[in-house]
Design an enzyme around this catalytic site. Structure first.
Site, mmCIF file in Angstrom:
data_model
loop_
_atom_site.group_PDB
_atom_site.id
_atom_site.type_symbol
_atom_site.label_atom_id
_atom_site.label_comp_id
_atom_site.label_asym_id
_atom_site.label_seq_id
_atom_site.Cartn_x
_atom_site.Cartn_y
_atom_site.Cartn_z
ATOM 1 N N ARG A 135 53.164 28.251 10.707
ATOM 2 C CA ARG A 135 54.599 27.539 11.623
ATOM 3 C C ARG A 135 55.006 26.486 10.612
ATOM 4 O O ARG A 135 56.220 26.395 10.301
ATOM 5 C CB ARG A 135 54.416 27.165 12.940
ATOM 6 C CG ARG A 135 54.162 28.427 13.951
ATOM 7 C CD ARG A 135 55.434 29.343 13.686
ATOM 8 N NE ARG A 135 55.211 30.516 14.688
ATOM 9 C CZ ARG A 135 54.893 31.777 14.055
ATOM 10 N NH1 ARG A 135 54.734 31.699 12.780
ATOM 11 N NH2 ARG A 135 54.636 32.559 14.909
ATOM 12 N N GLU A 189 56.381 28.273 7.574
ATOM 13 C CA GLU A 189 57.955 28.919 8.039
ATOM 14 C C GLU A 189 58.922 27.483 8.098
ATOM 15 O O GLU A 189 59.898 27.526 7.752
ATOM 16 C CB GLU A 189 57.661 29.344 9.476
ATOM 17 C CG GLU A 189 58.770 30.148 10.089
ATOM 18 C CD GLU A 189 58.435 30.808 11.418
ATOM 19 O OE1 GLU A 189 59.137 31.597 11.594
ATOM 20 O OE2 GLU A 189 58.023 29.884 12.150
ATOM 21 N N SER A 207 56.125 10.486 -1.231
ATOM 22 C CA SER A 207 54.994 10.434 -1.806
ATOM 23 C C SER A 207 53.897 10.886 -0.366
ATOM 24 O O SER A 207 54.301 10.702 0.839
ATOM 25 C CB SER A 207 54.566 9.036 -1.842
ATOM 26 O OG SER A 207 53.151 8.939 -2.077
#
Length: 147
Positions: A88, A91, A114
């Protein structure tokens, strides 16, 4: 013996002892997010921290030394992740990555966020439609420099 072997020992001991990452982190007086990453092999512990982790998880002296070795960060496999939760995030970055990039560049200019000068906070947020996950990623902005 490798760092991955030590990670597996830590996970096994955590399960067998019924520990929570937040409880482990409290013993180090550090965030649950950083301590979890360290225990999973993504951060380097100092000698004092490694000793505490070794005591919590019943690790050997050899295991303790591995906790102080600089890890190969981001060492997940390079293929698309198959674990549903990790997928996920993959995604989300596929869908929103370019949006996040554009908004960061619009707000800060050309550069990166960073992951070294970085903090993360994960909290549960109660919601009548089902509890929600709130994750805050807080990284220092590093502008690209002209030379």
């Amino acid at each position: 013996m490798s760092r991955l072997d030590v990670t597996e020992k830590i996970i096994t001991a955590k399960v067998m002892k019924g520990l929570k990452w937040a409880d482990v982190a409290a013993k180090l007086n550090l965030s649950k997010e950083w301590v979890t990453a360290a225990c999973l092999g993504q951060m380097t512990l100092n000698a004092e921290q490694a000793k505490i982790i070794a005591e919590i998880f019943d690790l050997s002296d050899e295991d303790q030394k591995w906790l102080m070795v600089t890890p190969c960060k981001g060492s997940l496999p390079t293929a698309v992740p198959t674990d549903p939760l990790i997928y996920r995030f993959y995604e989300m970055i596929n869908v929103y990555g370019t949006t996040i990039k554009q908004l960061i560049h619009e707000e800060f200019g050309d550069g990166i966020m960073s992951a070294i000068d970085f903090k993360m906070d994960l909290q549960r947020v109660a919601d009548p439609m089902g509890d929600r996950v709130n994750i805050v990623l807080n990284g220092k902005f590093l502008p690209y420099k002209q030379f």
